[in-house]
Design a protein around this motif. Sequence first.
Motif, short mmCIF file in Angstrom:
data_model
loop_
_atom_site.label_atom_id
_atom_site.label_comp_id
_atom_site.label_asym_id
_atom_site.label_seq_id
_atom_site.Cartn_x
_atom_site.Cartn_y
_atom_site.Cartn_z
N THR A 231 -21.58 27.78 23.70
CA THR A 231 -22.31 26.60 23.24
C THR A 231 -23.62 26.45 24.01
O THR A 231 -23.64 26.57 25.23
N VAL A 232 -24.70 26.19 23.30
CA VAL A 232 -26.00 25.93 23.92
C VAL A 232 -26.52 24.58 23.41
O VAL A 232 -26.84 24.44 22.23
N ASN A 233 -26.55 23.61 24.29
CA ASN A 233 -27.14 22.30 24.00
C ASN A 233 -28.47 22.23 24.74
O ASN A 233 -28.50 22.06 25.96
N TYR A 234 -29.55 22.35 24.01
CA TYR A 234 -30.89 22.55 24.57
C TYR A 234 -31.72 21.28 24.44
O TYR A 234 -31.80 20.69 23.36
N ALA B 291 -35.21 27.69 19.96
CA ALA B 291 -33.99 27.09 19.41
C ALA B 291 -33.62 27.73 18.08
O ALA B 291 -32.45 28.03 17.82
N ASN C 73 -32.26 31.34 18.49
CA ASN C 73 -30.99 31.49 19.19
C ASN C 73 -29.86 30.65 18.62
O ASN C 73 -28.78 30.58 19.21
N VAL D 15 -29.00 27.52 18.40
CA VAL D 15 -28.36 26.65 19.38
C VAL D 15 -27.43 25.65 18.72
O VAL D 15 -27.57 25.32 17.53
N THR D 16 -26.50 25.14 19.50
CA THR D 16 -25.55 24.16 18.99
C THR D 16 -26.24 22.83 18.72
O THR D 16 -25.98 22.18 17.71
N PHE E 80 -30.26 20.67 19.60
CA PHE E 80 -31.61 20.79 20.12
C PHE E 80 -32.28 19.43 20.07
O PHE E 80 -32.38 18.81 19.01
#
Length: 265
Positions: free
Chosen positions: A34-37, A70, A73, A75-76, A78
């Motif tokens: 998971t990526v929360n950016y 974002a 990639n 992301v989950t 942004f």
Amino acid sequence: MPHRALARAVTALAALLATVLGVVLVPGTAQAATVNYVALGDSYSSGVGAGPYDLSGCLRSQKSYAPLWAAANAVTSFKFVACGGAVTSDVLDKQVSALSTSTTLVTITIGGNDAGFADVITSCRFGSTSTCTNAVNEAKAFATATLPGRLDRTYAAIRDRAPNARLVVLGYPRLFETNWCGWLAMSTYKRTILNEAADLLATVTAARAGAAGATFADTRPTFAGHGVCAADPWIRDVSGVIEAYHPDADGYRYGYLPALNAALR
């Protein structure tokens, strides 16, 4: 080994590899972590110079490096809260509220406006050599004596709000090439001392980012040869009052984005 036992062993091994590699395996698929950016910062993060802009009043462009990264990639989540004209106090008062314990990645450019970026550029573009020199020296003194404390407070607030996030601090590029580029251009001397000020700002920012445990992404190498007066500039000259001396769309895609990607490797 019986087939059923062998199958269980293979499944267990796959699960172990997934844990080591930081992925979760689902039958038939592989999902990245998971990526929360959250993208914070000033005009060099909001995308001033790239256009077109949203209606937030912050001059946010989808051509800036943050939304480009974002999108590339998947992301989950942004959150794009960078705002043109922001200083460190704006990040503290208006932007860090976008962070949380679930945030995994934070990027930021900040400090240039604190050091009087717009005033220095204006003094050098339209003022005398001595006016430019004085403005640059004042900005350098501020960057050395006052800015470090402001950066420290800003990075600490980010860490406090997003303790599980990786923080990437992106620097500012040198704005100019120093070759001859016409009678209407700033003198080589003015462009040189402005680049020297950019070098000092990068040094100060990198040091404070390092002290905060952040990764510093130096954009000077990726912009090299593409400043104002280059054959293929990625920095706008005085083509617009607001956009002057900011990256264009190529600057964000080919200057900032590669610097961020390198920092995240």
